[in-house]
Design a protein around this motif. Structure first.
Motif, PDB file in Angstrom:
ATOM      1  N   ALA A 107      48.552  44.883  38.901  1.00 29.32           N
ATOM      2  CA  ALA A 107      49.094  43.661  38.304  1.00 29.32           C
ATOM      3  C   ALA A 107      47.998  42.615  38.127  1.00 29.32           C
ATOM      4  CB  ALA A 107      50.224  43.108  39.168  1.00 29.32           C
ATOM      5  N   GLY A 108      47.101  42.530  39.106  1.00 33.31           N
ATOM      6  CA  GLY A 108      45.990  41.590  39.005  1.00 33.31           C
ATOM      7  C   GLY A 108      45.046  41.939  37.875  1.00 33.31           C
ATOM      8  N   ASP A 109      44.764  43.222  37.695  1.00 36.62           N
ATOM      9  CA  ASP A 109      43.899  43.648  36.595  1.00 36.62           C
ATOM     10  C   ASP A 109      44.576  43.410  35.246  1.00 36.62           C
ATOM     11  OD1 ASP A 109      41.741  44.404  38.150  1.00 36.62           O
ATOM     12  OD2 ASP A 109      42.462  46.458  38.410  1.00 36.62           O
ATOM     13  N   ASP A 110      45.905  43.609  35.205  1.00 31.23           N
ATOM     14  CA  ASP A 110      46.652  43.308  33.980  1.00 31.23           C
ATOM     15  C   ASP A 110      46.549  41.821  33.643  1.00 31.23           C
ATOM     16  OD1 ASP A 110      47.376  45.937  33.709  1.00 31.23           O
ATOM     17  OD2 ASP A 110      49.387  45.686  34.543  1.00 31.23           O
ATOM     18  N   TYR A 111      46.576  40.991  34.677  1.00 33.36           N
ATOM     19  CA  TYR A 111      46.445  39.547  34.468  1.00 33.36           C
ATOM     20  C   TYR A 111      45.091  39.218  33.838  1.00 33.36           C
ATOM     21  CZ  TYR A 111      45.756  34.584  35.485  1.00 33.36           C
ATOM     22  OH  TYR A 111      45.487  33.240  35.369  1.00 33.36           O
ATOM     23  N   LYS A 112      44.025  39.829  34.328  1.00 33.22           N
ATOM     24  CA  LYS A 112      42.697  39.573  33.768  1.00 33.22           C
ATOM     25  C   LYS A 112      42.646  39.978  32.299  1.00 33.22           C
ATOM     26  CE  LYS A 112      40.510  41.702  37.216  1.00 33.22           C
ATOM     27  NZ  LYS A 112      39.397  42.233  38.041  1.00 33.22           N
ATOM     28  N   THR A 113      43.263  41.100  31.968  1.00 32.48           N
ATOM     29  CA  THR A 113      43.310  41.549  30.567  1.00 32.48           C
ATOM     30  C   THR A 113      44.078  40.545  29.709  1.00 32.48           C
ATOM     31  OG1 THR A 113      43.229  43.863  31.266  1.00 32.48           O
ATOM     32  CG2 THR A 113      44.032  43.420  29.040  1.00 32.48           C
ATOM     33  N   TRP A 114      45.192  40.057  30.243  1.00 28.17           N
ATOM     34  CA  TRP A 114      46.034  39.076  29.546  1.00 28.17           C
ATOM     35  C   TRP A 114      45.260  37.789  29.279  1.00 28.17           C
ATOM     36  CZ3 TRP A 114      48.289  34.450  31.784  1.00 28.17           C
ATOM     37  CH2 TRP A 114      49.267  33.843  30.988  1.00 28.17           C
ATOM     38  N   ARG A 115      44.506  37.324  30.257  1.00 26.31           N
ATOM     39  CA  ARG A 115      43.765  36.067  30.103  1.00 26.31           C
ATOM     40  C   ARG A 115      42.605  36.206  29.127  1.00 26.31           C
ATOM     41  NH1 ARG A 115      43.482  31.871  30.113  1.00 26.31           N
ATOM     42  NH2 ARG A 115      42.365  30.852  31.820  1.00 26.31           N
TER      43      ARG A 115
END
Length: 357
Positions: A107-115
């Protein structure tokens, strides 16, 4: 094995943590016996397989707003405004409806991709974040989850392996030369004593707003940190320094001349209480705008914080040791002060010339 018990009609789950051998417990936040038994079976499967299967408890948004931010305001008031901004503008919009237990490394890595997604940023009216900014957001997320574990909201910290990006920029800090300062003073004579005092003391914006004439003692400006009202963030910010440490700054001849002008200006103020302060009572952002208009008229670069950079830079160029500059500027870490070390390259050259291999 996992067990169940009830307190006030609410079911709790108990189990033995394999890593520590200690008994753990967790509220299931339900009074339904059938749901509680289902969750107990899932917990036993978790213990058997090592995979997270149960997602219960507070949502991320509820935990951050109701528990984490109020706690943090008392512990670290000087940076609270920035952390609240990170949570409300970025972390909560992405993780808000998730249970705390759902926030994993993935989920944290997905957040980085989203940002980092340009389309998402355009849709939200935001800019692509610097890697250093994104790193700050990830460290904030990890701090929130760590606190949830410490308070027993989570059984374990699943974000230990989540990497916070590091900024790759390495730029020299901006500061004003003596010639540029003279031009600034000539262009903005009404506030020249303000800028002269700041470049000769290195005060932060928050520090200059609360500085009083009574802080000047024995030829030095004393910048003190007081805990303040823990229940009132605004008052706490007005009494604490950024690092939470006091310091004193010996006043140079130029600083004392500017101080005399500040005193004369204060004597003319209508409100008696305002006369105790070095600078007029205006909002911090308004103070910055006064400076921005001044440098714009002078056709100079920079912001109000450049006055602080100027103080540190010229000290280093005068060969003042970095540890002394750190003390005068109130840097919590010498790493911050080292950003100015390039301004005195002679030290490095002299050290290298000592070698005769």
């Amino acid at each position: 094995m996992a067990g169940l018990y009830r307190v006030g009609g609410v079911y709790y789950l108990t189990w033995i943590d394999k890593a520590t051998g200690k008994q753990r417990r967790k509220s299931l936040r339900t009074k339904d016996a059938r749901e509680a038994k289902r969750l107990r079976l899932l917990k036993e499967a978790e213990l058997e397989t090592g995979h997270r299967l149960i997602h219960t408890g507070s949502t991320f948004a509820d935990f951050v707003r109701d528990s984490y931010l109020p706690w943090r305001a008392g512990e670290h008031p000087s940076s609270q405004q920035r952390i609240e901004q990170i949570c409300e503008q970025y972390l909560i919009p992405f993780f808000g409806t998730m249970a705390l237990s759902e926030i994993t490394v993935r989920a944290g890595d997905d957040y980085k991709t989203w940002r980092r997604d340009a389309k998402v940023n355009i849709e939200r009216g935001t800019k692509l974040p610097k890697e250093s900014t994104l790193g700050k957001e990830i460290r904030t997320l990890k701090a929130i989850i760590s606190r949830a574990v410490a308070w027993g909201e989570l059984a374990q910290n699943d974000l230990k392996e989540l990497k916070a990006p590091k900024g790759l920029d390495s730029k020299a800090v901006g500061f004003y030369s003596k010639e540029q300062l003279e031009h600034l003073y000539e262009t903005d004579p009404a506030h020249a004593h303000w800028w002269r005092f700041l470049v000769n003391t290195g005060l932060r914006r928050g520090e200059l707003i609360k500085a009083r004439f009574s802080d000047v003692r024995q030829g030095s400006l004393h910048v003190e940190s007081v805990q303040g009202d823990r229940d009132n963030l605004e008052k706490a910010l007005k009494t604490r320094t950024k690092s939470g440490k006091r310091r004193w700054i010996p006043l140079s001849k130029s600083a004392l001349e500017a101080l005399a002008e500040l005193q004369a200006e204060a004597d003319e103020r209508d409100v008696e209480e305002d006369r105790a302060f070095l600078f007029p009572r205006i909002l911090p952002r308004s103070f910055s705008r006064v400076f921005e208009r001044a440098v714009e008229r002078a056709e100079l670069p920079g912001s109000l914080h450049w006055t602080r950079h100027t103080f540190c830079s010229h000290l280093v160029m005068k060969r003042v040791p970095l540890r002394t500059v750190q003390a005068l500027a109130g840097h919590a870490s010498i790493v911050t002060t080292e950003a100015y070390s390039h301004l005195c390259p002679e030290h490095t050259a002299d050290a290298a010339r000592l070698l005769d291999l």
